[in-house]
Design a protein around this motif. Structure first.
Motif, PDB file in Angstrom:
ATOM      1  N   VAL A   1       3.660  -6.141  -1.033  1.00 54.15           N
ATOM      2  CA  VAL A   1       4.960  -6.986  -0.417  1.00 54.15           C
ATOM      3  C   VAL A   1       4.855  -8.129  -1.278  1.00 54.15           C
ATOM      4  CG1 VAL A   1       6.135  -7.542   1.532  1.00 54.15           C
ATOM      5  CG2 VAL A   1       4.620  -5.637   1.722  1.00 54.15           C
ATOM      6  N   ALA A   2       6.303  -8.545  -1.557  1.00 53.32           N
ATOM      7  CA  ALA A   2       6.833  -9.853  -2.105  1.00 53.32           C
ATOM      8  C   ALA A   2       7.818 -10.329  -1.524  1.00 53.32           C
ATOM      9  CB  ALA A   2       6.792  -9.702  -3.549  1.00 53.32           C
ATOM     10  N   ARG A   3       7.342 -11.558  -0.986  1.00 48.48           N
ATOM     11  CA  ARG A   3       8.800 -12.263   0.075  1.00 48.48           C
ATOM     12  C   ARG A   3       9.718 -12.586  -1.094  1.00 48.48           C
ATOM     13  NH1 ARG A   3       8.832 -15.356   4.928  1.00 48.48           N
ATOM     14  NH2 ARG A   3       6.227 -15.273   4.972  1.00 48.48           N
ATOM     15  N   LEU A   4      10.952 -12.335  -0.593  1.00 47.98           N
ATOM     16  CA  LEU A   4      12.072 -12.691  -1.375  1.00 47.98           C
ATOM     17  C   LEU A   4      12.824 -13.879  -0.592  1.00 47.98           C
ATOM     18  CD1 LEU A   4      13.725  -9.209  -1.902  1.00 47.98           C
ATOM     19  CD2 LEU A   4      12.300 -10.676  -3.508  1.00 47.98           C
ATOM     20  N   ASP A   5      12.725 -13.805   0.631  1.00 45.22           N
ATOM     21  CA  ASP A   5      13.133 -15.133   1.361  1.00 45.22           C
ATOM     22  C   ASP A   5      12.868 -15.077   2.861  1.00 45.22           C
ATOM     23  OD1 ASP A   5      15.119 -13.555   2.675  1.00 45.22           O
ATOM     24  OD2 ASP A   5      16.727 -13.946   1.237  1.00 45.22           O
ATOM     25  N   GLU A   6      13.336 -15.714   3.894  1.00 43.03           N
ATOM     26  CA  GLU A   6      12.635 -15.764   4.978  1.00 43.03           C
ATOM     27  C   GLU A   6      12.834 -14.450   5.689  1.00 43.03           C
ATOM     28  OE1 GLU A   6      10.439 -17.906   8.202  1.00 43.03           O
ATOM     29  OE2 GLU A   6      10.872 -18.254   6.013  1.00 43.03           O
ATOM     30  N   SER A   7      13.818 -13.715   5.521  1.00 44.28           N
ATOM     31  CA  SER A   7      14.152 -12.512   6.082  1.00 44.28           C
ATOM     32  C   SER A   7      14.007 -11.167   5.312  1.00 44.28           C
ATOM     33  CB  SER A   7      15.308 -12.556   6.841  1.00 44.28           C
ATOM     34  OG  SER A   7      16.550 -12.870   6.144  1.00 44.28           O
ATOM     35  N   ARG A   8      13.657 -11.306   4.091  1.00 45.13           N
ATOM     36  CA  ARG A   8      13.789 -10.217   3.075  1.00 45.13           C
ATOM     37  C   ARG A   8      12.566 -10.226   2.246  1.00 45.13           C
ATOM     38  NH1 ARG A   8      17.488  -9.928  -1.003  1.00 45.13           N
ATOM     39  NH2 ARG A   8      17.132 -12.096  -1.468  1.00 45.13           N
ATOM     40  N   CYS A   9      11.829  -8.905   1.990  1.00 46.71           N
ATOM     41  CA  CYS A   9      10.858  -8.678   1.226  1.00 46.71           C
ATOM     42  C   CYS A   9      11.251  -7.431   0.218  1.00 46.71           C
ATOM     43  CB  CYS A   9       9.392  -8.460   2.054  1.00 46.71           C
ATOM     44  SG  CYS A   9       8.883  -9.738   3.180  1.00 46.71           S
ATOM     45  N   LEU A  10      10.346  -7.547  -0.747  1.00 47.97           N
ATOM     46  CA  LEU A  10      10.209  -6.251  -1.643  1.00 47.97           C
ATOM     47  C   LEU A  10       9.243  -5.627  -1.486  1.00 47.97           C
ATOM     48  CD1 LEU A  10      11.481  -4.902  -4.120  1.00 47.97           C
ATOM     49  CD2 LEU A  10       9.871  -6.213  -5.777  1.00 47.97           C
ATOM     50  N   VAL A  11       9.338  -4.279  -1.312  1.00 51.00           N
ATOM     51  CA  VAL A  11       8.002  -3.360  -1.015  1.00 51.00           C
ATOM     52  C   VAL A  11       7.915  -2.532  -2.164  1.00 51.00           C
ATOM     53  CG1 VAL A  11       7.041  -1.789   0.763  1.00 51.00           C
ATOM     54  CG2 VAL A  11       8.376  -3.713   1.545  1.00 51.00           C
ATOM     55  N   ARG A  12       6.410  -2.205  -2.464  1.00 51.11           N
ATOM     56  CA  ARG A  12       6.307  -1.166  -3.469  1.00 51.11           C
ATOM     57  C   ARG A  12       5.211  -0.486  -2.957  1.00 51.11           C
ATOM     58  NH1 ARG A  12       2.874   0.746  -7.312  1.00 51.11           N
ATOM     59  NH2 ARG A  12       3.770   1.357  -9.607  1.00 51.11           N
ATOM     60  N   LEU A  13       5.371   0.888  -2.802  1.00 52.56           N
ATOM     61  CA  LEU A  13       4.766   2.034  -2.545  1.00 52.56           C
ATOM     62  C   LEU A  13       3.706   2.625  -3.523  1.00 52.56           C
ATOM     63  CD1 LEU A  13       6.905   3.962   0.025  1.00 52.56           C
ATOM     64  CD2 LEU A  13       5.719   1.700   0.654  1.00 52.56           C
ATOM     65  N   ARG A  14       2.458   2.954  -2.921  1.00 56.01           N
ATOM     66  CA  ARG A  14       1.563   3.826  -3.999  1.00 56.01           C
ATOM     67  C   ARG A  14       2.525   4.915  -4.743  1.00 56.01           C
ATOM     68  NH1 ARG A  14      -3.523   4.748  -5.194  1.00 56.01           N
ATOM     69  NH2 ARG A  14      -4.456   3.429  -3.474  1.00 56.01           N
TER      70      ARG A  14
END
Length: 579
Positions: free
Chosen positions: A497-510
């Protein structure tokens, strides 16, 4: 530090020269009618003294000075504390060479007989309870009510002895009968200010937000205290309680700080602070912590007693019965208050204590210690002003209004960087999570799976973790590039998970699937913030069954205790990806 008293003495001397006869034209207001000296002996007594001295109004013609009565083993930092207040401070030598209309102290010592002023003494805690043979010279009289402290060569040193309850006058009649006629029940001005602050709560300052409840650890000093008996308890609490359900703060008696130094205290508690423990400085903030708390884990110190008096859920990890006057309300409190087993399941014990909490059970003990709480300021002020009447100082007609206590300014470190995560999910997309901070050298067996941030420096936890999160939104490497690179470097990961801003994140699954997550908001409400570690942990739990990965676009509900947030997911090109 040795230069501080002389500097302060020169400053006060310059001020006094400005009000000498013949220089009245320099004054904006009329010259003072009376001079009052506040006498501090320890930091504990000094903070209480400053509180009480505010009852004396300068507009009534009162000039106030302070001095340090030397000789206490717990006087370190006292000069700096008074200097920081900007008050007029005299050296002890200078104070004993001058005369005053009144001297006020929240501790008592025979050397105070050297002051040329009527002396009024008050307690610096919740009544008089502790047996301190070094001060009292016997094992029967509590500190503050002993013959050795109150008398000199057959004469009672104070001309007024304030107590918080009339029963303490009866106790004084047993320990030092000559002093009993000088005693007066004045209540407790400190507790009156606490009760007047209840509407403020101060909870956000202590992390009690987003559904978190506040546990405050209170410890007095000595080997019989909570810290003396269970030095690892603060660490146990902060690592055993789910971090999203509880915030944990600690209040330590000023004598702990004076004896072991500020660096020493913070170093000893360093591991617990790394896991999220907040520490209240000794000068101020403990009263706000009493107001803000939901639970109190304490001992026989006054701050624990005040917390119980404020109807907080209170459990004792130490009773101090070995150093308390058996006849004191504090001893009755130690015998009757609920206990906490530091070696047991502290999480379950706190929840059970809350379910069984009944303030009425301890009310008789509290009422034996604290009387006339609502009128304490008025009674205390009237007694002090009585000494000044001969100087033409008149008692104000209006009762003093207690100001709310100052907001706390806890000492804290950055958020924990590694967690042991447990939880459960249901078919409707609700994930219940519990995150407990990991502390190197303390954590021995995993309860669930590990979730860590990129700030974690442990050599093994990032490689053993199933969730890795980058919490900085403005990192140099783009989120898409970072998740791709981290997936190669850490083969054990299920979720990145990488934070994009206060309320959004980028998620990468296996397997490489990428989604963007954002919190949902109700109409008219602010959009909740999204913790990337919490998000990654929820996704990892949800994906326990592989086919659930396709359901993420339906969204998840993240629950931590009674707090919940809705999270929506979208893939590149989907309608849900629009802002």
């Amino acid at each position: 530090m040795s230069s501080v008293p002389s500097l302060l003495s020169r400053t006060s001397a310059r001020f006094r020269r400005a009000v000498r006869p013949g220089h009245d034209r320099w004054n904006t207001w009329d010259p003072p009618k009376a001079e009052v000296l506040g006498v501090a002996r320890t930091l504990t007594s000094a903070t209480r003294l400053v509180d009480v001295m505010h009852l004396l109004r300068t507009e009534d013609g009162i000039d106030k000075y302070f001095t340090v009565n030397p000789g206490s083993a717990f006087a370190d930092g006292l000069d700096a504390y008074l200097a920081g207040l900007g008050v007029q401070v005299l050296s002890w030598k200078e104070a004993t060479r001058r005369s005053f209309d009144l001297a006020v102290s929240c501790s008592v010592h025979p050397s105070m007989r050297r002051l040329d002023a009527p002396l009024m003494v008050l307690p610096h805690g919740a009544g008089y309870n502790r047996l301190v043979t070094e001060s009292t010279g016997d094992t029967l009289a509590p500190a503050g009510l002993s013959r050795r402290e109150l008398m000199w060569r057959g004469k009672v040193v104070p001309e007024a002895i304030g107590v918080s309850h009339r029963s303490q006058i009866d106790r004084l009649a047993e320990t030092c009968p000559e002093a009993a006629p000088y005693a007066l029940a004045v209540g407790d001005w400190c507790f009156q200010r606490i009760t007047a602050s209840m509407a403020h709560r101060y909870r956000s300052r202590l992390g009690a937000v987003d559904g978190r409840r506040l546990v405050v650890v209170h410890s007095t000093w000595s080997r019989h205290s909570l810290l003396g008996r269970h030095p690892e308890l603060p660490l146990r609490l902060v690592t055993s309680l789910p971090a999203d359900e509880f915030a944990v703060a600690a209040v330590f008696h000023p004598n702990v700080w004076a004896r072991h130094t500020r660096p020493g205290v913070l170093e000893r508690l360093g591991a617990a602070m790394d896991a999220g423990l907040m520490i209240i400085p000794p000068q101020e903030g403990w009263r706000a912590a009493v107001v803000a708390s939901d639970w109190v884990v304490g001992d026989h110190g006054s701050t624990t007693f005040y917390s119980a008096a404020a109807d907080r859920v209170t459990v004792l990890a130490a009773t101090g019965l070995d150093e308390l006057d058996p006849a004191s309300p504090a001893a009755a409190f130690g015998r009757g208050a609920p206990r906490l087993d530091p070696d047991g399941d502290v999480y379950a014990q706190l929840l059970a204590a809350a379910r069984g909490h009944d303030p009425a059970e301890l009310r008789p003990v509290v009422d034996r210690q604290l009387a006339s709480v609502d009128t304490s300021g008025e009674v205390t002020r009237a007694r002090m002003y009585g000494f000044l009447a001969g100087r033409g100082v008149v008692v104000p007609t209006a009762a003093p209004q207690p100001l709310p206590v100052p907001a706390p300014e806890p000492v804290r470190r950055t958020a924990a960087t590694a967690y042991d995560v447990t939880g459960a999910y249901d078919a409707r997309g609700t994930v219940d999570l519990q995150r407990r901070p990991l502390v190197a050298g303390h954590h021995t067996e995993a309860l669930g799976f590990y979730a860590v941030t990129t700030e974690e420096s442990h050599p093994h936890w990032p490689h053993a973790a199933e969730v890795l999160a980058r919490t900085a939104a403005d990192a140099e490497v783009a989120a898409l590039d970072w998740v791709a690179d981290a997936a190669v470097r850490y083969e054990n990961l299920n979720v990145l998970v990488a934070r994009l801003d206060e309320s959004r994140c980028l998620v990468r699954l296996r397997g490489g699937r990428r989604l963007e997550a954002r919190t949902e908001r109700s109409w008219g409400a602010r959009r909740p913030s999204l913790d990337p570690v919490l998000l990654g942990s929820a996704v990892n739990l949800w994906m326990t069954e592989a086919e659930r990965a396709e359901d993420l676009t339906d969204g998840l509900t993240l629950c931590t205790g009674e707090w919940r947030i809705q999270v929506a997911f979208s893939e590149q090109g989907s309608l849900g990806g629009r802002p």
